[in-house]
Design an enzyme around this catalytic site. Structure first.
Site, PDB file in Angstrom:
ATOM      1  N   SER A  57     -14.115   2.092  -8.393  1.00 14.00           N
ATOM      2  CA  SER A  57     -15.132   2.239  -7.348  1.00 14.00           C
ATOM      3  C   SER A  57     -15.016   1.122  -6.320  1.00 14.00           C
ATOM      4  O   SER A  57     -15.176   1.336  -5.116  1.00 14.00           O
ATOM      5  CB  SER A  57     -16.537   2.255  -7.960  1.00 14.00           C
TER       6      SER A  57
ATOM      7  N   SER B 213     -10.239  10.914 -10.553  1.00 10.77           N
ATOM      8  CA  SER B 213     -11.005   9.743 -10.124  1.00 10.77           C
ATOM      9  C   SER B 213     -12.292  10.173  -9.436  1.00 10.77           C
ATOM     10  O   SER B 213     -13.341   9.566  -9.636  1.00 10.77           O
ATOM     11  CB  SER B 213     -10.158   8.847  -9.227  1.00 10.77           C
TER      12      SER B 213
ATOM     13  N   ASN C 201     -14.697  11.146 -12.294  1.00 10.14           N
ATOM     14  CA  ASN C 201     -15.084  10.214 -13.344  1.00 10.14           C
ATOM     15  C   ASN C 201     -15.183   8.747 -12.953  1.00 10.14           C
ATOM     16  O   ASN C 201     -15.746   7.961 -13.697  1.00 10.14           O
ATOM     17  CB  ASN C 201     -14.106  10.315 -14.512  1.00 10.14           C
ATOM     18  N   TYR C 202     -14.599   8.355 -11.834  1.00 10.72           N
ATOM     19  CA  TYR C 202     -14.503   6.926 -11.552  1.00 10.72           C
ATOM     20  C   TYR C 202     -15.147   6.463 -10.255  1.00 10.72           C
ATOM     21  O   TYR C 202     -15.380   5.280 -10.080  1.00 10.72           O
ATOM     22  CB  TYR C 202     -13.037   6.493 -11.554  1.00 10.72           C
ATOM     23  N   LEU C 203     -15.351   7.389  -9.337  1.00 16.62           N
ATOM     24  CA  LEU C 203     -15.843   6.950  -8.036  1.00 16.62           C
ATOM     25  C   LEU C 203     -17.348   7.144  -7.930  1.00 16.62           C
ATOM     26  O   LEU C 203     -17.848   8.263  -8.021  1.00 16.62           O
ATOM     27  CB  LEU C 203     -15.133   7.735  -6.927  1.00 16.62           C
TER      28      LEU C 203
END
Length: 493
Positions: free
Chosen positions: A311, A409, A412-414
DNA sequence: TTGCCTACTTAGTAGAAGTTCC
DNA sequence: GGAACTTCTACTAAGTAGGCAA
């Protein structure tokens, strides 16, 4: 599946002629392709009816969609990479194998006629609705809710809040592990170097797995001596570590990194007197690591570093690449480039034979279109955005995304708030050209949180950010009121 | 301390579905 | 109107992490 008689008759599959089967499935596929519009409509309606009857449930008074309400059909276990159990028969699951989990006062689903469920539970501490054990690895499989359900969004929010909490203390933690490199205790040294890798390279953590049961893949804590090479000097850089191993999903991780001198020295020590197949961090495992991390910051586990660094990278790249005056297509290109930087960091890959052909075509069209433009440079600001057309930006994105998967991403990640904050200024500046925010965000970014800016209309995973009471806290600015610098959520508290 | 189990979270792929192009 | 292209979604494998018992 063969009967015992067939097994005694058929001893060598190479001598079998499967042509008839092949033709059968080919014909079936052809049949599907040639279906009339009416037939297609009919099938669609049937599927919708099934979805309506079996695909939803009530949870805490909310109607929620179920993700996988169909049981996995029997077939050959595929596995990824060089999986020792690849090709084994995945058995048919019968109602007698299935445990149902629902409220005690709810209507218990009827098993198919002539069958009964294995068990019916009323456990309200878990989110699954049904479960069974698969025969290949003996793992439990679950029927769970679709990703859009309320609790998932709330947990996602928590996840990103922990990442932001890490941001506020990460300097201290980094200083701490740097200090630990000098520890006299081998375990502490190893833990500190592993933390450095997880933080710097966004490696996944890796839990031990049983040998011979799965493909031979590793993560940071289970790296073996054979997976790294040390170079005092390589390509003009000092203290270089060359990584080469198979990570999750048997995706190859290859990277050469110039590391801190102290880390380099430690690695030499860890490798001393070891065989290639020995553990690099032989005193370390994930529970030691996580216990330590939790003592540094409540709620901190190894995977949080990946979320945080992903992030953070998105935010930094957006700040670097975007300009509030950019036209929408350029903005989109910049967003995709920032997204791509994250996918590279997290090592999300795309392997698909089709991709290769698509890329070749894209590149050809790109070179035709690009003549007067400088959009080809990766991760740099374009100097004359006005010349960019939407089409060119789109093709450039396609071209640059070769073998990089952006979806993982995004999902799940941003932290979606970064994306929202980034395109927020656009909703004001674009005006009538793009009729609504909704239109812009659907065209721009398929990001779960920003399909629509109206919190009341949100029905997507991260919706809980904006419509759950707890999210009204100071950490969660209303996207419509946000006046922060675009893309900046990692500010000092 | 270790191994095992449960319950999620993260992940890539195939092909269906939708859109654009000719 | 259909082929070609592109995106989305279902599917399910493969991780992470916590808890518990031996």
């Amino acid at each position: 599946m063969m009967t015992p008689e067939e097994k005694s008759t058929i001893t060598d599959l190479k001598k079998c002629n499967f042509k008839e089967m092949y033709e059968y499935f080919k014909a079936k596929s052809e049949e599907r392709k040639n279906m009339s519009k009416e037939e297609k409509k009919k099938i669609k309606a049937q599927n919708e009816a099934i979805q309506k009857e079996y695909g939803v449930c009530m949870m805490d008074g909310h109607k929620e969609k179920i993700g996988n309400f169909k049981i996995e059909p029997p077939g050959l276990f595929r596995g990824r990479g060089d999986h020792p159990k690849q090709g084994m028969l995945k058995m048919r699951i019968n109602p007698e194998d299935v445990i149902i989990n629902c409220s005690s006062d709810s209507k218990i689903p009827e098993p198919p006629a002539g069958h009964r469920w294995k068990k019916v539970l009323h456990n309200n501490k878990v989110t699954w609705l049904a479960s069974w054990t698969e025969n290949i690895q003996g793992h439990t499989k679950y029927v769970i809710l679709n990703a859009t359900f309320k609790l998932k969004g709330e947990k996602d929010l928590q996840k990103y809040e922990i990442a932001r909490k890490l941001h506020r203390t990460v300097d201290k933690i980094r200083a701490h592990y740097r200090e630990d490199w000098k520890s006299k205790e081998m375990m502490i040294q190893q833990r500190a170097v592993a933390m450095y890798f997880i933080d710097k390279l966004a490696l996944s953590v890796d839990n031990e797995k049983e040998e011979g049961e799965t493909a031979d893949t590793v993560g940071c804590c289970s790296l073996r001596v054979e997976h790294i090479k040390l170079h005092d000097e390589l390509d003009g850089k000092e203290s270089v570590v060359e990584f080469d191993f198979l990570g999750k999903d048997s995706i190859r991780y290859y990277n050469t990194v110039s590391v801190d001198k102290r880390v380099y020295k430690n690695l030499k020590l860890f490798m001393d007197n070891k065989q290639p197949g020995d553990d690099l961090f032989d005193r370390l495992n994930t529970s030691i690591m996580n216990e330590h991390l939790n003592s540094l910051m409540k709620g901190l586990t190894a995977k949080v570093f990946r979320t945080y660094n992903a992030s953070k990278t998105l935010q930094e790249q957006l700040n670097l690449l975007t300009n509030p005056d950019d036209p929408v297509p350029v903005k989109l290109l910049s967003y995709n480039r920032a997204n791509r930087a994250v996918a590279i960091l997290c090592h999300h890959q795309l392997f698909n034979a089709q991709v290769e052909t698509l890329q070749m075509k894209a590149r050809k069209r790109l070179s035709e279109l690009k003549v007067k433009n400088n959009l080809g440079k990766p991760l740099e600001r374009t100097t004359d955005p006005r010349e960019a057309t939407g089409k060119l930006s789109h093709i450039t994105t396609l071209d640059e995304n070769k073998e990089i998967a952006l979806g993982t991403s995004k999902l799940n990640y941003l932290d979606p708030r970064i994306s929202v904050a980034c395109i927020q200024p656009y909703s004001r500046s674009i005006g009538d050209e793009c009729a609504s925010w909704k239109h812009i965000s659907i065209t721009l970014i398929q990001h779960p949180a920003i399909i629509t800016p109206d919190p009341l209309e949100m029905s997507v995973p991260h919706a809980a950010y904006f419509n759950h009471p707890s999210s009204a806290s100071s950490h969660t600015p209303d996207p419509l009121e946000m006046s922060v610098l675009h893309g900046s959520i990692f500010q000092s508290p």
